[in-house]
Each structure stands twice: as structure tokens, then as C-alpha cells.
Write a protein that holds these residues in place. Sequence first.
Motif, PDB file in Angstrom:
ATOM      1  N   TRP A   3      34.335  37.452  23.299  1.00 31.32           N
ATOM      2  CA  TRP A   3      34.498  37.877  24.661  1.00 31.32           C
ATOM      3  C   TRP A   3      33.377  38.537  25.344  1.00 31.32           C
ATOM      4  O   TRP A   3      32.808  38.326  26.366  1.00 31.32           O
ATOM      5  CB  TRP A   3      35.628  39.038  24.885  1.00 31.32           C
ATOM      6  CG  TRP A   3      36.020  39.744  25.990  1.00 31.32           C
ATOM      7  CD1 TRP A   3      36.300  38.813  27.017  1.00 31.32           C
ATOM      8  CD2 TRP A   3      35.792  41.161  26.464  1.00 31.32           C
ATOM      9  NE1 TRP A   3      36.438  39.820  28.024  1.00 31.32           N
ATOM     10  CE2 TRP A   3      36.284  41.069  27.613  1.00 31.32           C
ATOM     11  CE3 TRP A   3      35.516  42.009  25.821  1.00 31.32           C
ATOM     12  CZ2 TRP A   3      36.247  42.345  28.658  1.00 31.32           C
ATOM     13  CZ3 TRP A   3      35.520  43.237  26.399  1.00 31.32           C
ATOM     14  CH2 TRP A   3      35.779  43.153  27.675  1.00 31.32           C
ATOM     15  N   ALA A  90      38.634  44.304  23.477  1.00 26.87           N
ATOM     16  CA  ALA A  90      38.650  43.040  24.199  1.00 26.87           C
ATOM     17  C   ALA A  90      40.118  42.570  24.753  1.00 26.87           C
ATOM     18  O   ALA A  90      40.152  42.213  25.684  1.00 26.87           O
ATOM     19  CB  ALA A  90      38.248  42.128  23.277  1.00 26.87           C
ATOM     20  N   GLU A  91      41.224  43.203  24.014  1.00 29.97           N
ATOM     21  CA  GLU A  91      42.366  42.666  24.284  1.00 29.97           C
ATOM     22  C   GLU A  91      42.897  43.205  25.437  1.00 29.97           C
ATOM     23  O   GLU A  91      43.882  42.793  26.330  1.00 29.97           O
ATOM     24  CB  GLU A  91      43.468  42.732  23.404  1.00 29.97           C
ATOM     25  CG  GLU A  91      43.835  44.298  22.629  1.00 29.97           C
ATOM     26  CD  GLU A  91      42.888  44.696  21.558  1.00 29.97           C
ATOM     27  OE1 GLU A  91      43.257  45.922  20.782  1.00 29.97           O
ATOM     28  OE2 GLU A  91      41.622  44.152  21.403  1.00 29.97           O
ATOM     29  N   ARG A  93      40.611  44.149  27.925  1.00 25.25           N
ATOM     30  CA  ARG A  93      39.572  44.195  28.760  1.00 25.25           C
ATOM     31  C   ARG A  93      38.825  45.379  29.211  1.00 25.25           C
ATOM     32  O   ARG A  93      38.762  45.692  30.291  1.00 25.25           O
ATOM     33  CB  ARG A  93      39.932  42.994  29.947  1.00 25.25           C
ATOM     34  CG  ARG A  93      40.368  41.627  29.361  1.00 25.25           C
ATOM     35  CD  ARG A  93      40.408  40.568  30.453  1.00 25.25           C
ATOM     36  NE  ARG A  93      40.855  40.953  31.858  1.00 25.25           N
ATOM     37  CZ  ARG A  93      42.069  41.123  32.055  1.00 25.25           C
ATOM     38  NH1 ARG A  93      42.855  40.487  31.366  1.00 25.25           N
ATOM     39  NH2 ARG A  93      42.569  41.344  33.457  1.00 25.25           N
ATOM     40  N   ARG A  94      38.448  46.297  28.320  1.00 23.95           N
ATOM     41  CA  ARG A  94      37.893  47.771  28.734  1.00 23.95           C
ATOM     42  C   ARG A  94      36.594  47.687  27.678  1.00 23.95           C
ATOM     43  O   ARG A  94      36.646  47.451  26.617  1.00 23.95           O
ATOM     44  CB  ARG A  94      38.797  48.772  28.208  1.00 23.95           C
ATOM     45  CG  ARG A  94      40.259  48.869  29.243  1.00 23.95           C
ATOM     46  CD  ARG A  94      40.931  49.938  28.483  1.00 23.95           C
ATOM     47  NE  ARG A  94      40.225  51.417  29.074  1.00 23.95           N
ATOM     48  CZ  ARG A  94      40.825  52.084  30.383  1.00 23.95           C
ATOM     49  NH1 ARG A  94      41.497  51.538  31.020  1.00 23.95           N
ATOM     50  NH2 ARG A  94      39.940  53.056  30.453  1.00 23.95           N
ATOM     51  N   LEU A 127      33.132  39.334  32.595  1.00 20.76           N
ATOM     52  CA  LEU A 127      34.008  39.899  31.754  1.00 20.76           C
ATOM     53  C   LEU A 127      35.409  40.239  32.208  1.00 20.76           C
ATOM     54  O   LEU A 127      36.333  40.062  31.412  1.00 20.76           O
ATOM     55  CB  LEU A 127      33.539  40.975  30.964  1.00 20.76           C
ATOM     56  CG  LEU A 127      32.121  40.850  30.147  1.00 20.76           C
ATOM     57  CD1 LEU A 127      31.766  42.417  29.688  1.00 20.76           C
ATOM     58  CD2 LEU A 127      32.095  39.879  29.076  1.00 20.76           C
ATOM     59  N   ASN A 128      35.679  40.025  33.309  1.00 16.40           N
ATOM     60  CA  ASN A 128      36.932  40.562  33.956  1.00 16.40           C
ATOM     61  C   ASN A 128      37.644  41.665  33.376  1.00 16.40           C
ATOM     62  O   ASN A 128      38.627  41.695  33.120  1.00 16.40           O
ATOM     63  CB  ASN A 128      37.627  39.271  33.873  1.00 16.40           C
ATOM     64  CG  ASN A 128      39.173  39.248  34.974  1.00 16.40           C
ATOM     65  OD1 ASN A 128      38.789  40.070  35.949  1.00 16.40           O
ATOM     66  ND2 ASN A 128      40.246  38.564  34.547  1.00 16.40           N
ATOM     67  N   CYS A 129      36.733  42.809  33.304  1.00 14.76           N
ATOM     68  CA  CYS A 129      37.133  44.085  33.009  1.00 14.76           C
ATOM     69  C   CYS A 129      38.302  44.581  34.015  1.00 14.76           C
ATOM     70  O   CYS A 129      38.084  44.485  34.963  1.00 14.76           O
ATOM     71  CB  CYS A 129      36.262  45.197  32.671  1.00 14.76           C
ATOM     72  SG  CYS A 129      35.259  44.798  31.091  1.00 14.76           S
ATOM     73  N   LYS A 179      38.937  47.946  38.362  1.00 15.44           N
ATOM     74  CA  LYS A 179      38.299  46.755  38.929  1.00 15.44           C
ATOM     75  C   LYS A 179      38.563  46.708  40.357  1.00 15.44           C
ATOM     76  O   LYS A 179      37.867  46.184  40.989  1.00 15.44           O
ATOM     77  CB  LYS A 179      39.372  45.513  38.334  1.00 15.44           C
ATOM     78  CG  LYS A 179      38.727  44.228  38.728  1.00 15.44           C
ATOM     79  CD  LYS A 179      39.391  42.967  38.132  1.00 15.44           C
ATOM     80  CE  LYS A 179      39.049  41.684  38.322  1.00 15.44           C
ATOM     81  NZ  LYS A 179      37.558  41.393  37.979  1.00 15.44           N
TER      82      LYS A 179
END
Length: 197
Positions: A3, A90-91, A93-94, A127-129, A179
Motif C-alpha cells: 500500500w 494500511a487496513e 487507510r490512516r 493512497l486514498n487515506c 478526507k
Amino acid sequence: MSWLKPVTLVGKNIKLEPLSLEHELALREAVCDGELWKLWYTFIPKPELIHSEIKRRLELQQRGSMLPFVVIEQHSGQILGMTSYMNVVAEHRRVEIGSTWYRQSVQRSAVNTEAKQLLLKHAFEILNCIAVEFRTSSFNLKSRAAIERLGAKLDGVLRSHQIVQDDILRDTYVYSILKNEWPAVQQNLTWKLEQSR
């Protein structure tokens, strides 16, 4: 680590390049600009500890919990400091943006604003955090002000969160940008950078 992969982020005045041991001598010189290691409430390595700090960050990168960068001035090639994506989850997205320091001669300049804009843009748009976090000591008033100027919101204070030197306990201020807040934050950072030119 699929990721979060090493990447070079390029802005108008600076670039963020993946950290390597080749940056050691330049980072030793940078940390001497202002004797940054003397700040008691945060950890900035002494010149002789730069090598071990680079190795520590690269080991965390291998484990997938950090992506460290050096901050480089574009026109001179001078290394200005270090920053990282850290505490990577990663799981969910932070990421946290932290372990940041700059040579004293570029503090309170547009360098930090541009570096954070590059890191936030990559985090939210590539990364679409869901959220990006920032943490700092309650005593680091400059850092707290800089984080707030970015547009981050205070999530809370972790009391007696870490032991700093001489068994002194640090309260940690935790901030984040979500976001859905990124478009307004990006607009504000772009405006700030245009004002500084």
C-alpha cells in the motif's frame, strides 16, 4: 508494504525523496544548523546519531510502519531536514505525518507548508487515506501552531503519553485532517504558498 511504497514527491521549491544512508553526511550538517538536538521536549538526533536514526527509520519502513523522506531544496540541492509517514495502518487507510525536523535557517518559511501539502496530497489522492494524523508535545508551541495553520483539528490530548528525557512525561496533542476536509485544506495551503512567493 504494497500500500505504501517509496516515492519522490516534487513541488515548486522542494522535493521529498526517499531516505537512504547516502543522505547521512548532509543530514549531519543540517541538524547542526540551530543545534536542533538541544530541544528537550522532542527527539532530534545529535549529528553522531544520524546514522542510527536513518537505520531505525529504514527498518520501520521494511516492517511497513513508516515511509521516511529527506526534504531537499530544488534549486540548490541542499538537504533541509527529514519527515515521514509513520504509524501506518494500511487496513484503515490512516497515516501520521511526523518525525519532522528542518534546519533552523528554513524554519518559519514556506518549506513546511509545501512539504505538508505534498504529503497530504499523496495521502488523500493517491493512497486514498481516510484520515491523516499529526502528533506533537504540549510544550512544542511552534509545532502546534504550524499544525493548526495547516487546517488540522485537535482530536485530543494523550496525558503522560511518553517519557522524554530525565523521566519527564510528555502530554501529546493529537490532530487530524479527514478526507472530506482535504479540498478546503488544499485550497488554503495553495493560497498560503502563493502569498509567500
